[in-house]
Each structure stands twice: as structure tokens, then as C-alpha cells.
Design an enzyme around this catalytic site. Structure first.
Site, PDB file in Angstrom:
ATOM      1  N   HIS A 149     -14.555  21.081  10.663  1.00  0.00           N
ATOM      2  CA  HIS A 149     -13.701  20.120  10.094  1.00  0.00           C
ATOM      3  C   HIS A 149     -13.368  20.740   8.777  1.00  0.00           C
ATOM      4  CE1 HIS A 149     -12.164  16.189   8.594  1.00  0.00           C
ATOM      5  NE2 HIS A 149     -11.888  16.964   7.516  1.00  0.00           N
ATOM      6  N   HIS A 173      -7.342  13.068   7.297  1.00  0.00           N
ATOM      7  CA  HIS A 173      -6.051  13.525   7.630  1.00  0.00           C
ATOM      8  C   HIS A 173      -5.274  13.211   7.675  1.00  0.00           C
ATOM      9  CE1 HIS A 173      -8.343  16.237  11.317  1.00  0.00           C
ATOM     10  NE2 HIS A 173      -9.062  15.333  11.129  1.00  0.00           N
ATOM     11  N   SER A 177      -8.773   7.678   6.841  1.00  0.00           N
ATOM     12  CA  SER A 177      -9.361   9.651   6.713  1.00  0.00           C
ATOM     13  C   SER A 177      -7.961  10.181   6.716  1.00  0.00           C
ATOM     14  CB  SER A 177      -8.705   9.657   8.013  1.00  0.00           C
ATOM     15  OG  SER A 177      -8.661  11.010   8.688  1.00  0.00           O
ATOM     16  N   GLU A 226     -20.021  18.082  10.470  1.00  0.00           N
ATOM     17  CA  GLU A 226     -18.427  18.710  11.047  1.00  0.00           C
ATOM     18  C   GLU A 226     -19.197  20.527  10.995  1.00  0.00           C
ATOM     19  OE1 GLU A 226     -15.531  15.478  11.172  1.00  0.00           O
ATOM     20  OE2 GLU A 226     -16.880  14.197  11.983  1.00  0.00           O
ATOM     21  N   GLN A 233      -4.668   6.735  13.472  1.00  0.00           N
ATOM     22  CA  GLN A 233      -6.452   6.714  13.011  1.00  0.00           C
ATOM     23  C   GLN A 233      -6.844   5.292  13.837  1.00  0.00           C
ATOM     24  OE1 GLN A 233      -7.601   9.322  12.043  1.00  0.00           O
ATOM     25  NE2 GLN A 233      -9.969   7.998  11.081  1.00  0.00           N
ATOM     26  N   ASP A 262      -9.518  19.750  12.242  1.00  0.00           N
ATOM     27  CA  ASP A 262      -9.922  20.125  13.297  1.00  0.00           C
ATOM     28  C   ASP A 262      -9.965  22.044  13.442  1.00  0.00           C
ATOM     29  OD1 ASP A 262     -11.470  18.028  11.742  1.00  0.00           O
ATOM     30  OD2 ASP A 262     -10.662  16.838  13.774  1.00  0.00           O
ATOM     31  N   ALA A 302      -9.289   3.773   9.399  1.00  0.00           N
ATOM     32  CA  ALA A 302      -7.755   3.563   9.170  1.00  0.00           C
ATOM     33  C   ALA A 302      -7.169   3.655   7.695  1.00  0.00           C
ATOM     34  CB  ALA A 302      -6.770   2.811   9.742  1.00  0.00           C
TER      35      ALA A 302
END
Length: 279
Positions: A246, A188, A186, A243, A151, A195, A183
Site C-alpha cells: 500500500h 483509496h 479509506s 501492508e 468501500q 495497492d 467507508a
């Protein structure tokens, strides 16, 4: 003699009629003004009844507020119940809520070993993609789990791109954070975010929302435990621009509640009165 008498009588009668007409006109005019005054008073009273300071109106407002408070209280309890059953799936990661240093997701490979994602979302993802395929839609998963290090490298890469275009570093960083979380902040990094791009359009931009496949996902993702994480017109709440690609896994019960009520994960947490923090 009779003529004189007749003229006097005629004159008296005529005068009487004229006086009567004038009297009636004056009386009618006063009556009309009085009626108008009464009507205006009634109108003003009616307006007064509708003013915020009116006691009856205050009672109505109090009753409405009481009903609203009851509904909100019920909603908060429902949110708390959902949260308590799905704590691990509902972890909040954003600029104001960085993930704990000790956070370590349970991962498994997806996309034939190309990516990793949380093992919790695997079954829901497989079923969602299978059902979408029946409808004629196929997808390319561009990104899933990303480590803290990965990230940070993405942030640095995007910032350097803006800096090379002549933008000051701080301005570039601020611009990057509109679409990419710092970082440690996130989604993710939780392994719960994906995504998902339509196979016929792999551009990660707003054009995804016009794709029938993306529209199907946004409409049906909650059935499989996913939510559209960064909806349109919610940037001021999520801190991230719209988004349409996402998607975040939160479990079926939470996903249904969030999507049906048109709220974000941040708003879901707000209903918990801020009593819940990341562990």
C-alpha cells in the site's frame, strides 16, 4: 655477672622490638581503615553526583531538554512548511479522521483505463514504474481509487465471510477494520493510494515484502512522491496492519521527510501539534 647483664639487655631489646612491631601493625591497620573510609566516601559522593536530584545533573538534563525542544520546534516548523505547500496531497484519512462529505478528488484513468487515480500522482507513478522496469521489475496495480459505495461493499463482503464462518458480527467487523478502513475513512477514496503488487506474486499479503521488486519500491518510492503508508511495527499508530503493497502519494518533499525520518502520516500530523484538520 656479665652473663646476667647480657641476658637483661637481650631481653629488653627483644621486648622493645616486639612492642614496636605490634605498634606498627596497629597503626597500619588504622591507616588502612581510614583510607578505605575516604575511598568509600569519594565513591558515594561520585554516586551522589549522578543522582537525578543533584543540581549539576539537573543542569545537564535541562540543557539536553532545551536542545531537544529546539530540534522539535525546528521539525514542527519544517512540517508546517511542507504541509502548507502540499495541503491537498497530505489529507489524512483514517478511522479518526473521516473524509469530508464534500471531498471530491480529481481523477484520471491509469492502467489502460482499468483503474482511476488522482491526477496529482500520475506523473510520479509513470516515472517510478519506468525506472523500476529498467531495474527489471514490473507490477500489477490491484486497486486505486474507490468510491464510498465501493468501500462499503468491500467491508460488507469481508464481514459476511467471517460471519459465515461462525464469527459474531461485531467481532467480524472489528477484524475487518484491521486491514480495511470503514467507508469514508479509506485512503483509496482520496485517489492518492495504490495497492501495488509484484507481477510474479499477486498475493496481497506479507509475502510481498520478500519480493525484490517490492523492496525496490519501499526503498525508492519517496523519490517519486510516494510513501509506504502502513509500515511494519506501526499498527498501534496507523490502526492498520503492515501492508507492504500500500503506497500513498504525498508529494516529493513530504515523502522524503516522512520516509527519511521513519514516521507515518499520523506522526507527521502530530508534529503539527494538532492545529491542522481536514478541510
Amino acid at each position: 655477672m656479665f652473663k646476667r647483664l647480657f641476658k637483661k639487655i637481650f631481653y629488653c631489646v627483644t621486648c622493645s622490638i616486639i612492642v614496636s612491631v605490634i605498634f606498627c601493625f596497629i597503626f597500619f591497620l588504622k591507616g588502612s581503615n581510614k583510607t578505605r573510609a575516604v575511598t568509600e566516601t569519594q565513591y558515594n559522593n561520585t554516586r551522589l553526583e549522578k543522582k537525578p536530584g543533584n543540581k549539576d545533573n539537573i543542569k545537564d538534563i535541562s540543557l539536553e531538554k532545551e536542545i531537544k525542544d529546539i530540534k522539535n520546534k525546528y521539525s514542527d516548523k519544517k512540517c508546517l512548511k511542507i504541509y502548507n505547500k502540499n495541503k491537498d496531497l497530505l489529507i489524512l484519512a483514517n478511522k479518526n479522521n473521516p473524509l469530508p462529505d464534500s471531498y471530491t478528488p480529481s481523477l484520471r484513468y491509469i492502467c489502460n483505463g482499468r483503474l482511476q487515480a488522482s491526477s496529482c500522482l500520475y506523473d510520479g507513478l509513470v516515472q517510478m514504474l519506468a525506472d523500476a522496469k529498467i531495474q527489471g521489475y514490473s507490477y500489477w496495480i490491484a486497486s486505486a481509487y474507490r468510491s464510498y459505495k465501493k468501500q462499503q461493499s468491500l467491508v460488507n463482503e469481508d464481514v459476511n465471510t467471517f460471519v459465515n464462518q461462525g464469527m459474531p458480527y461485531e467481532t467480524a467487523l472489528e477484524e475487518v477494520y484491521k486491514e480495511t478502513m470503514p467507508a469514508g475513512c479509506s485512503e483509496h477514496q482520496t485517489g492518492l493510494a495504490l495497492d501495488i503488487l509484484c507481477s510474479g506474486n499477486t498475493k496481497m499479503d506479507a509475502s510481498q515484502m520478500d519480493e525484490p521488486g517490492n523492496q525496490w519500491l519501499r526503498k525508492n518510492c519517496y523519490k517519486y512522491g510516494f510513501i509506504l503508508r502502513y509500515p511494519e511495527n506501526k499498527c498501534d499508530i496507523t490502526g492498520i496492519n503492515f501492508e507492504p503493497w500500500h503506497f500513498r502519494y504525498v508529494g516529493k518533499e513530504a515523502a522524503k521527510y516522512i520516509m527519511k525520518n521513519h514516521i507515518t502520516l499520523e506522526e507527521f500530523y502530530k508534529k503539527l501539534d494538532g492545529n491542522v484538520k481536514n478541510a
